[in-house]
Design a protein around this motif. Structure first.
Motif, PDB file in Angstrom:
ATOM      1  N   VAL A   1       0.850  -1.191   0.000  1.00  0.00           N
ATOM      2  CA  VAL A   1       0.000   0.000   0.000  1.00  0.00           C
ATOM      3  C   VAL A   1       0.884   1.239   0.000  1.00  0.00           C
ATOM      4  O   VAL A   1       1.780   1.375   0.847  1.00  0.00           O
ATOM      5  CB  VAL A   1      -0.928   0.015   1.231  1.00  0.00           C
ATOM      6  CG1 VAL A   1      -1.955   1.133   1.117  1.00  0.00           C
ATOM      7  CG2 VAL A   1      -1.632  -1.332   1.406  1.00  0.00           C
TER       8      VAL A   1
ATOM      9  N   VAL B   1      -3.118   4.705  -2.781  1.00  0.00           N
ATOM     10  CA  VAL B   1      -4.128   5.517  -2.102  1.00  0.00           C
ATOM     11  C   VAL B   1      -4.150   6.899  -2.745  1.00  0.00           C
ATOM     12  O   VAL B   1      -3.138   7.603  -2.766  1.00  0.00           O
ATOM     13  CB  VAL B   1      -3.815   5.637  -0.599  1.00  0.00           C
ATOM     14  CG1 VAL B   1      -4.834   6.538   0.101  1.00  0.00           C
ATOM     15  CG2 VAL B   1      -3.797   4.262   0.049  1.00  0.00           C
TER      16      VAL B   1
ATOM     17  N   LEU C   1      -7.137   2.746  -4.192  1.00  0.00           N
ATOM     18  CA  LEU C   1      -7.993   3.002  -3.041  1.00  0.00           C
ATOM     19  C   LEU C   1      -8.379   4.474  -3.055  1.00  0.00           C
ATOM     20  O   LEU C   1      -7.514   5.356  -2.985  1.00  0.00           O
ATOM     21  CB  LEU C   1      -7.243   2.665  -1.755  1.00  0.00           C
ATOM     22  CG  LEU C   1      -6.895   1.190  -1.553  1.00  0.00           C
ATOM     23  CD1 LEU C   1      -5.800   1.036  -0.506  1.00  0.00           C
ATOM     24  CD2 LEU C   1      -8.129   0.402  -1.155  1.00  0.00           C
ATOM     25  N   THR C   2      -9.663   4.750  -3.157  1.00  0.00           N
ATOM     26  CA  THR C   2     -10.112   6.126  -3.281  1.00  0.00           C
ATOM     27  C   THR C   2     -11.448   6.300  -2.576  1.00  0.00           C
ATOM     28  O   THR C   2     -12.005   5.339  -2.025  1.00  0.00           O
ATOM     29  CB  THR C   2     -10.204   6.534  -4.766  1.00  0.00           C
ATOM     30  OG1 THR C   2     -10.372   7.944  -4.870  1.00  0.00           O
ATOM     31  CG2 THR C   2     -11.331   5.810  -5.477  1.00  0.00           C
TER      32      THR C   2
ATOM     33  N   VAL D   1      -9.787   8.858   1.586  1.00  0.00           N
ATOM     34  CA  VAL D   1      -9.797   7.442   1.940  1.00  0.00           C
ATOM     35  C   VAL D   1      -9.770   7.308   3.459  1.00  0.00           C
ATOM     36  O   VAL D   1      -8.999   7.994   4.140  1.00  0.00           O
ATOM     37  CB  VAL D   1      -8.582   6.720   1.320  1.00  0.00           C
ATOM     38  CG1 VAL D   1      -8.439   5.310   1.859  1.00  0.00           C
ATOM     39  CG2 VAL D   1      -8.701   6.707  -0.201  1.00  0.00           C
TER      40      VAL D   1
ATOM     41  N   PRO E   1      -8.453   5.274   6.301  1.00  0.00           N
ATOM     42  CA  PRO E   1      -7.363   4.289   6.393  1.00  0.00           C
ATOM     43  C   PRO E   1      -7.803   2.931   6.948  1.00  0.00           C
ATOM     44  O   PRO E   1      -7.407   1.887   6.417  1.00  0.00           O
ATOM     45  CB  PRO E   1      -6.356   4.967   7.326  1.00  0.00           C
ATOM     46  CG  PRO E   1      -6.651   6.422   7.213  1.00  0.00           C
ATOM     47  CD  PRO E   1      -8.123   6.523   7.004  1.00  0.00           C
TER      48      PRO E   1
ATOM     49  N   ALA F   1      -9.761   1.116   4.374  1.00  0.00           N
ATOM     50  CA  ALA F   1      -8.882   0.637   3.296  1.00  0.00           C
ATOM     51  C   ALA F   1      -8.265  -0.710   3.664  1.00  0.00           C
ATOM     52  O   ALA F   1      -8.214  -1.634   2.843  1.00  0.00           O
ATOM     53  CB  ALA F   1      -7.797   1.668   3.008  1.00  0.00           C
TER      54      ALA F   1
ATOM     55  N   LEU G   1       0.861   9.171   4.364  1.00  0.00           N
ATOM     56  CA  LEU G   1       0.017   7.981   4.421  1.00  0.00           C
ATOM     57  C   LEU G   1       0.269   7.211   5.717  1.00  0.00           C
ATOM     58  O   LEU G   1      -0.676   6.772   6.385  1.00  0.00           O
ATOM     59  CB  LEU G   1       0.279   7.081   3.215  1.00  0.00           C
ATOM     60  CG  LEU G   1      -0.510   5.763   3.191  1.00  0.00           C
ATOM     61  CD1 LEU G   1      -2.011   6.038   3.157  1.00  0.00           C
ATOM     62  CD2 LEU G   1      -0.095   4.916   1.988  1.00  0.00           C
TER      63      LEU G   1
END
Length: 259
Positions: free
Chosen positions: A84, A122, A145-146, A174, A176, A179, A199
């Motif tokens: 990720v 992401v 990932l959005t 996103v 977290p 996700a 992130l």
């Protein structure tokens, strides 16, 4: 390389300064048991920092890294189901698809994994170059990932390029923790994040991080480089427990886990 912690009678050979095999590194960084009797997923981060806290030099992590750090970097990737990463890191570091490595093929097959980890990016805006090999030539489809409010035209462009769009937030951003769950629901339970710092900070703030593998580089850089995690601070600091400490040529390879 030598093991400094934990120290037991059975690990005396590990305390001798020598080059470790990839199999030995894989065993040292093995994921915990997942499944009915264990956690459903495990998110670890792999980062590098100088002695004075810089996670980058001139905007990149490579100048503060080293040969063994890169071997561990490759080992962690080879153990993961999914890597990720933030969109800015993809742009700055020139991310490419994870590659299959013969040295880990049997281990991955025994674990029920494909030949290489998938990459999950992401991004709220999906402002990415979909002509890059990350999207055109991955061994496993790249995931995006959005949020639910991501621009429709960019979503369509991503799907056209072969990416799998995963909605992990109700708005533009996103979530977290969501996700992590969305990836686990797709069978991607051994999770690795390589940042960037923003992130990682989001995962920390959401209390979604289970493990931190931090290389401490024996370098000083001064300047105003980012730390390994950024963003708003947490109300109460999250405490982790040491799991492993290795050393080579002044580099310390630490592993801390959720208590």
């Amino acid at each position: 390389m030598r093991r400094l912690f934990p120290v037991t009678d059975q690990t005396s050979a590990d305390q001798t300064d020598r080059e470790w095999s990839l199999d030995e590194l894989a065993e040292a960084y093995e994921y915990p048991e997942l499944g009915p009797d264990g956690r459903g997923h495990w998110l670890r981060a792999n980062m590098v920092s100088t002695l004075d806290g810089a996670a980058q030099h001139d905007g990149r992590s490579q100048p503060i890294s080293g040969e063994t750090d890169m071997r561990i970097f490759g080992t962690l990737r080879a153990l993961a189901d999914v890597i990720v990463v933030g969109a800015e890191t993809v742009r700055q570091e020139g991310y490419r698809p994870a590659r299959a490595r013969e040295a880990f093929a049997a281990r991955r097959e025994a674990a029920g994994q494909g030949p290489a980890a998938a990459i999950a990016v992401v991004s709220a805006s999906l402002d990415l170059d979909f002509s890059l090999p990350l999207f055109t030539a991955p061994l496993a489809p790249t995931l995006l990932l959005t949020g639910a409010a991501a621009p429709a035209d960019r979503v369509a462009e991503a799907v056209k390029a072969g990416a799998q769009v995963v909605v992990a937030g109700d708005g533009a951003a996103v979530d977290p923790a969501r996700a992590v769950r969305e990836l686990a629901d797709r069978g991607l339970r051994r999770q690795l994040t390589e940042g960037g710092p923003r992130l990682l900070g989001q995962f920390v703030a959401a209390d979604a991080l289970d493990e931190l593998c931090l290389t401490i580089s024996p370098m000083l850089t001064a300047g105003d480089a980012q730390r390994i995690s950024g963003g708003p601070s947490v109300t109460v600091p999250h405490r982790l427990a040491p799991a492993c400490l290795l050393e080579e040529a002044g580099f310390l390879f630490t592993r801390y886990r959720r208590i």
